[in-house]
Design an enzyme around this catalytic site. Structure first.
Site, PDB file in Angstrom:
ATOM      1  N   ASN A  51      -0.321   6.789  -3.794  1.00 48.67           N
ATOM      2  CA  ASN A  51      -0.817   7.977  -3.103  1.00 48.67           C
ATOM      3  C   ASN A  51      -0.784   7.781  -1.597  1.00 48.67           C
ATOM      4  O   ASN A  51      -0.928   6.671  -1.086  1.00 48.67           O
ATOM      5  CB  ASN A  51      -2.215   8.382  -3.597  1.00 48.67           C
ATOM      6  CG  ASN A  51      -3.293   7.342  -3.348  1.00 48.67           C
ATOM      7  OD1 ASN A  51      -3.093   6.152  -3.544  1.00 48.67           O
ATOM      8  ND2 ASN A  51      -4.462   7.799  -2.935  1.00 48.67           N
ATOM      9  N   GLU A  53      -2.397   9.606   1.783  1.00 47.97           N
ATOM     10  CA  GLU A  53      -3.346  10.586   2.301  1.00 47.97           C
ATOM     11  C   GLU A  53      -2.979  11.018   3.713  1.00 47.97           C
ATOM     12  O   GLU A  53      -2.163  10.379   4.385  1.00 47.97           O
ATOM     13  CB  GLU A  53      -4.765  10.010   2.289  1.00 47.97           C
ATOM     14  CG  GLU A  53      -5.303   9.828   0.898  1.00 47.97           C
ATOM     15  CD  GLU A  53      -6.736   9.347   0.865  1.00 47.97           C
ATOM     16  OE1 GLU A  53      -7.298   9.335  -0.233  1.00 47.97           O
ATOM     17  OE2 GLU A  53      -7.309   8.974   1.918  1.00 47.97           O
ATOM     18  N   GLU A  64       1.565   9.807  -8.661  1.00 53.47           N
ATOM     19  CA  GLU A  64       2.400  10.293  -9.756  1.00 53.47           C
ATOM     20  C   GLU A  64       3.535  11.172  -9.241  1.00 53.47           C
ATOM     21  O   GLU A  64       4.686  11.050  -9.656  1.00 53.47           O
ATOM     22  CB  GLU A  64       1.573  11.097 -10.772  1.00 53.47           C
ATOM     23  CG  GLU A  64       0.448  10.319 -11.403  1.00 53.47           C
ATOM     24  CD  GLU A  64      -0.891  10.500 -10.687  1.00 53.47           C
ATOM     25  OE1 GLU A  64      -0.965  10.247  -9.448  1.00 53.47           O
ATOM     26  OE2 GLU A  64      -1.854  10.889 -11.350  1.00 53.47           O
ATOM     27  N   CYS A 104      -0.438  17.133 -10.416  1.00 53.36           N
ATOM     28  CA  CYS A 104       0.459  16.141 -11.043  1.00 53.36           C
ATOM     29  C   CYS A 104       0.807  16.544 -12.466  1.00 53.36           C
ATOM     30  O   CYS A 104       1.952  16.397 -12.905  1.00 53.36           O
ATOM     31  CB  CYS A 104      -0.181  14.759 -11.016  1.00 53.36           C
ATOM     32  SG  CYS A 104      -0.241  14.070  -9.345  1.00 53.36           S
TER      33      CYS A 104
END
Length: 151
Positions: A51, A53, A64, A104
């Site tokens: 991930n 941010e 994902e 996702c």
């Protein structure tokens, strides 16, 4: 169907380890919630993601989607077979298995439609690991392409 993953076959153990490892590549200065993902393709290739941010929260991208969209863009002829996800917070893996967010799930659903086959979703937690046979198991009343062409 969603079942506990026992690892008895060991078929996805390496994928889980790769997802766990990818939590180290997460950029999560705001949430401190690091997620890693690993996608197994039909040709045996594994694509990983973490991930990312952003201070403008709407611009954040989940692990994902990083992995799956990269796989589809760069390996369009190899269908996704499985995706493993793992998450860390406060320096430790979550005890409960991590579940994909709604965005996702929608991207995974579209990938299943695109390739005409289910994608297994392996959700890791230190105390529990679950495997879904398809994203449709996680969102049975989903929005998909069928509704767009419904007359």
């Amino acid at each position: 169907m969603i079942l506990p993953y026992t690892g008895s076959k060991g078929e996805f153990d390496k994928l889980i380890q790769q997802a766990k490892s990818m939590t180290q590549n997460s950029y999560a200065p705001y949430s401190k919630f690091s997620v890693g993902a690993a996608v197994l393709l039909s040709d045996g290739t594994v694509i990983t993601g973490a991930n990312q941010e952003n201070a403008a929260y709407g611009e954040c991208v989940c692990a994902e989607r990083v992995a799956l969209l990269y796989a589809m863009a760069n390996h369009p002829d190899a269908k996704p077979v499985a995706i493993a996800i793992a998450a860390k917070t406060n320096g430790s893996f979550t005890s409960e298995c991590i579940k994909p967010c709604g965005s996702c799930r929608q991207v995974m659903l579209e990938a299943e439609h695109r390739y005409g086959s289910d994608i297994k979703i392996i959700m890791y937690g230190d105390k529990e690991i679950y495997i879904a046979e398809s994203v449709k198991d996680l969102m049975p009343l989903s929005f998909g392409c069928g509704i767009l062409s419904d007359k």
